[in-house]
Design a protein around this motif. Structure first.
Motif, PDB file in Angstrom:
ATOM      1  N   GLN A  31     -11.750  -3.128  -9.690  1.00  0.00           N
ATOM      2  CA  GLN A  31     -11.541  -1.680  -9.736  1.00  0.00           C
ATOM      3  C   GLN A  31     -12.868  -0.924  -9.693  1.00  0.00           C
ATOM      4  O   GLN A  31     -13.861  -1.340 -10.286  1.00  0.00           O
ATOM      5  CB  GLN A  31     -10.766  -1.303 -10.995  1.00  0.00           C
ATOM      6  CG  GLN A  31      -9.300  -1.684 -10.939  1.00  0.00           C
ATOM      7  CD  GLN A  31      -8.558  -0.943  -9.831  1.00  0.00           C
ATOM      8  OE1 GLN A  31      -8.444   0.288  -9.845  1.00  0.00           O
ATOM      9  NE2 GLN A  31      -8.053  -1.685  -8.861  1.00  0.00           N
ATOM     10  N   LEU A  90      -3.379  -5.411  -8.313  1.00  0.00           N
ATOM     11  CA  LEU A  90      -3.683  -4.045  -7.879  1.00  0.00           C
ATOM     12  C   LEU A  90      -4.257  -4.092  -6.461  1.00  0.00           C
ATOM     13  O   LEU A  90      -5.379  -4.570  -6.274  1.00  0.00           O
ATOM     14  CB  LEU A  90      -4.693  -3.393  -8.829  1.00  0.00           C
ATOM     15  CG  LEU A  90      -4.274  -3.332 -10.298  1.00  0.00           C
ATOM     16  CD1 LEU A  90      -5.432  -2.822 -11.167  1.00  0.00           C
ATOM     17  CD2 LEU A  90      -3.060  -2.431 -10.466  1.00  0.00           C
ATOM     18  N   ASP A  92      -5.184  -1.598  -4.586  1.00  0.00           N
ATOM     19  CA  ASP A  92      -6.089  -0.476  -4.319  1.00  0.00           C
ATOM     20  C   ASP A  92      -7.210  -0.474  -5.346  1.00  0.00           C
ATOM     21  O   ASP A  92      -6.967  -0.365  -6.552  1.00  0.00           O
ATOM     22  CB  ASP A  92      -5.293   0.838  -4.388  1.00  0.00           C
ATOM     23  CG  ASP A  92      -6.142   2.060  -4.073  1.00  0.00           C
ATOM     24  OD1 ASP A  92      -7.357   1.910  -3.805  1.00  0.00           O
ATOM     25  OD2 ASP A  92      -5.587   3.172  -4.113  1.00  0.00           O
ATOM     26  N   ASP A  94      -9.143   1.792  -6.020  1.00  0.00           N
ATOM     27  CA  ASP A  94      -9.252   3.110  -6.642  1.00  0.00           C
ATOM     28  C   ASP A  94      -8.044   3.432  -7.522  1.00  0.00           C
ATOM     29  O   ASP A  94      -7.845   4.587  -7.911  1.00  0.00           O
ATOM     30  CB  ASP A  94      -9.387   4.188  -5.562  1.00  0.00           C
ATOM     31  CG  ASP A  94     -10.711   4.090  -4.814  1.00  0.00           C
ATOM     32  OD1 ASP A  94     -11.722   3.751  -5.460  1.00  0.00           O
ATOM     33  OD2 ASP A  94     -10.737   4.336  -3.595  1.00  0.00           O
ATOM     34  N   PHE A  95      -7.231   2.434  -7.829  1.00  0.00           N
ATOM     35  CA  PHE A  95      -6.025   2.668  -8.629  1.00  0.00           C
ATOM     36  C   PHE A  95      -6.350   3.367  -9.945  1.00  0.00           C
ATOM     37  O   PHE A  95      -5.750   4.396 -10.285  1.00  0.00           O
ATOM     38  CB  PHE A  95      -5.322   1.338  -8.896  1.00  0.00           C
ATOM     39  CG  PHE A  95      -4.086   1.459  -9.755  1.00  0.00           C
ATOM     40  CD1 PHE A  95      -2.825   1.586  -9.183  1.00  0.00           C
ATOM     41  CD2 PHE A  95      -4.172   1.452 -11.144  1.00  0.00           C
ATOM     42  CE1 PHE A  95      -1.686   1.706  -9.975  1.00  0.00           C
ATOM     43  CE2 PHE A  95      -3.035   1.576 -11.937  1.00  0.00           C
ATOM     44  CZ  PHE A  95      -1.797   1.701 -11.346  1.00  0.00           C
ATOM     45  N   LYS A  98      -7.576   7.051  -9.566  1.00  0.00           N
ATOM     46  CA  LYS A  98      -6.484   7.975  -9.250  1.00  0.00           C
ATOM     47  C   LYS A  98      -5.606   8.217 -10.478  1.00  0.00           C
ATOM     48  O   LYS A  98      -5.170   9.357 -10.718  1.00  0.00           O
ATOM     49  CB  LYS A  98      -5.651   7.412  -8.097  1.00  0.00           C
ATOM     50  CG  LYS A  98      -6.400   7.335  -6.773  1.00  0.00           C
ATOM     51  CD  LYS A  98      -5.587   6.598  -5.719  1.00  0.00           C
ATOM     52  CE  LYS A  98      -6.351   6.485  -4.409  1.00  0.00           C
ATOM     53  NZ  LYS A  98      -5.614   5.705  -3.374  1.00  0.00           N
ATOM     54  N   ALA A  99      -5.346   7.178 -11.246  1.00  0.00           N
ATOM     55  CA  ALA A  99      -4.513   7.332 -12.438  1.00  0.00           C
ATOM     56  C   ALA A  99      -5.189   8.219 -13.467  1.00  0.00           C
ATOM     57  O   ALA A  99      -4.538   9.069 -14.100  1.00  0.00           O
ATOM     58  CB  ALA A  99      -4.208   5.956 -13.032  1.00  0.00           C
ATOM     59  N   PRO A 114       3.578   3.384 -12.505  1.00  0.00           N
ATOM     60  CA  PRO A 114       3.322   3.310 -11.067  1.00  0.00           C
ATOM     61  C   PRO A 114       4.531   2.760 -10.323  1.00  0.00           C
ATOM     62  O   PRO A 114       5.501   2.310 -10.930  1.00  0.00           O
ATOM     63  CB  PRO A 114       2.144   2.349 -10.985  1.00  0.00           C
ATOM     64  CG  PRO A 114       2.393   1.398 -12.122  1.00  0.00           C
ATOM     65  CD  PRO A 114       3.008   2.232 -13.228  1.00  0.00           C
ATOM     66  N   LEU A 193       0.921   5.686  -6.804  1.00  0.00           N
ATOM     67  CA  LEU A 193       0.161   4.592  -7.416  1.00  0.00           C
ATOM     68  C   LEU A 193       0.970   3.304  -7.266  1.00  0.00           C
ATOM     69  O   LEU A 193       2.085   3.214  -7.761  1.00  0.00           O
ATOM     70  CB  LEU A 193      -0.080   4.872  -8.898  1.00  0.00           C
ATOM     71  CG  LEU A 193      -0.979   6.053  -9.255  1.00  0.00           C
ATOM     72  CD1 LEU A 193      -0.974   6.271 -10.763  1.00  0.00           C
ATOM     73  CD2 LEU A 193      -2.398   5.831  -8.756  1.00  0.00           C
ATOM     74  N   THR A 194       0.414   2.318  -6.604  1.00  0.00           N
ATOM     75  CA  THR A 194       1.170   1.106  -6.296  1.00  0.00           C
ATOM     76  C   THR A 194       0.592  -0.119  -6.982  1.00  0.00           C
ATOM     77  O   THR A 194      -0.622  -0.336  -6.983  1.00  0.00           O
ATOM     78  CB  THR A 194       1.198   0.857  -4.769  1.00  0.00           C
ATOM     79  OG1 THR A 194       1.776   1.992  -4.114  1.00  0.00           O
ATOM     80  CG2 THR A 194       2.022  -0.373  -4.442  1.00  0.00           C
ATOM     81  N   VAL A 195       1.487  -0.919  -7.557  1.00  0.00           N
ATOM     82  CA  VAL A 195       1.151  -2.245  -8.086  1.00  0.00           C
ATOM     83  C   VAL A 195       2.043  -3.251  -7.366  1.00  0.00           C
ATOM     84  O   VAL A 195       3.248  -3.029  -7.231  1.00  0.00           O
ATOM     85  CB  VAL A 195       1.407  -2.331  -9.607  1.00  0.00           C
ATOM     86  CG1 VAL A 195       1.136  -3.745 -10.113  1.00  0.00           C
ATOM     87  CG2 VAL A 195       0.536  -1.328 -10.356  1.00  0.00           C
TER      88      VAL A 195
END
Length: 289
Positions: A31, A90, A92, A94-95, A98-99, A114, A193-195
């Motif tokens: 991250q 994760l 991304d 940048d998760f 962004k969160a 997410p 937001l994706t996991v």
């Protein structure tokens, strides 16, 4: 990794999925946020061979999902923490960034769920914590959460006392969402937001149906005003028996859990205010289903 991180990514593992755990932890360590840590807690084993930068600790026994997460959350001091299943990852980098923009803009946000999807982009219906489900790409108020991949604000978490540790597995997300709402915190499902998580069957554990039924009763007995308890339990009894019709072994397992839910203590009872019941109804999901 930061010495005094704003965010902690917490991974519980029983050590039985080493390849998935490695993928999970590497996605967490990668991250790009400037103030975070990754903390792995071994349930019944001592973590070893983890990627550089991961803090770890082992406990002697499997405390169950909610119990283990309560334990781990008490071992970090960050302002926000995220539970990440050991078979999730994760995609991304940048998760977290962004969160945290969402948390910083929303002081009363207690819980941020997410969007879960498998690596092909498929989101299962049960993974969407909004009312009426619909399009998983649509964000909205959350009424439960995918407990093992959700972010929590520490002040809100401590305000509600975390998860009910005695649940062991299932419906602790409903409990924590209801309690946060009752104390004036918000819960939100953010589809942007994706996991990633494998699309595994909900009933893969042998105890699933029994605990599913027991914890449905317990969550009602812990949180609902007395008149709503039989309505909520009755609705879910009808739904669950209809789903398992024709499978006598599943029905027996579910009924045994249902009976256990009435015969045993659900833990501390703190019924929500009728004001909260009305708010949940206005948001689209009154606490009767």
């Amino acid at each position: 990794m930061s010495e005094n991180p704003r965010v902690s990514i917490i991974v519980l593992s029983m050590g039985d999925r080493p390849e998935e755990l490695d993928r999970c932890l590497r996605s967490a360590v990668a991250q790009g946020y400037d103030s975070f840590e990754v903390f792995c807690v071994g349930m019944g084993w001592q973590p070893e061979g983890l990627p550089d930068g991961v803090r770890s600790e082992g406990v002697a026994e499997n405390l169950g999902s909610p119990g283990g997460r309560n334990y781990a959350a008490a071992r970090v001091t960050s302002e926000v923490f995220m539970f990440l299943d050991d078979d999730a990852w994760l995609p991304d980098k940048d998760f977290l960034s962004k969160a945290m923009v969402i948390f910083d803009r929303w002081p009363r946000l207690g819980l941020l769920a997410p969007r879960l999807s498998d690596e092909n982009g498929v989101t299962l219906r049960r993974w969407v914590p909004r009312a009426h489900v619909g399009d998983p790409l649509e964000s909205g108020p959350a009424f439960t959460c995918p407990e093992g991949v959700t972010l929590y604000r520490r002040r809100a978490w401590e305000d509600v006392g975390g998860f009910p540790g005695n649940f062991f597995h299932g419906h602790e997300g409903v409990d924590v969402c209801w309690r946060m709402r009752d104390r004036g915190w918000d819960a939100w499902y953010e589809a942007a937001l994706t996991v990633h998580h494998p699309a595994v069957p909900a009933g893969r554990h042998s105890y699933y149906l029994r605990l599913n039924a027991r914890n449905r009763v317990w969550v009602a007995r812990r949180n609902l005003p007395v008149p709503l308890i039989p309505i909520y339990v009755g609705v879910w009894t009808a739904i669950s028996l209809a789903r398992n019709a024709g499978d006598w072994e599943s029905v027996k397992s579910w009924v045994s859990g249902w009976q256990e839910g009435w015969r045993t203590s659900p833990g501390l009872r703190e019924p929500m205010r009728w004001k909260t019941v009305a708010k949940l109804a206005r948001l689209g999901q009154p606490p009767i289903i």
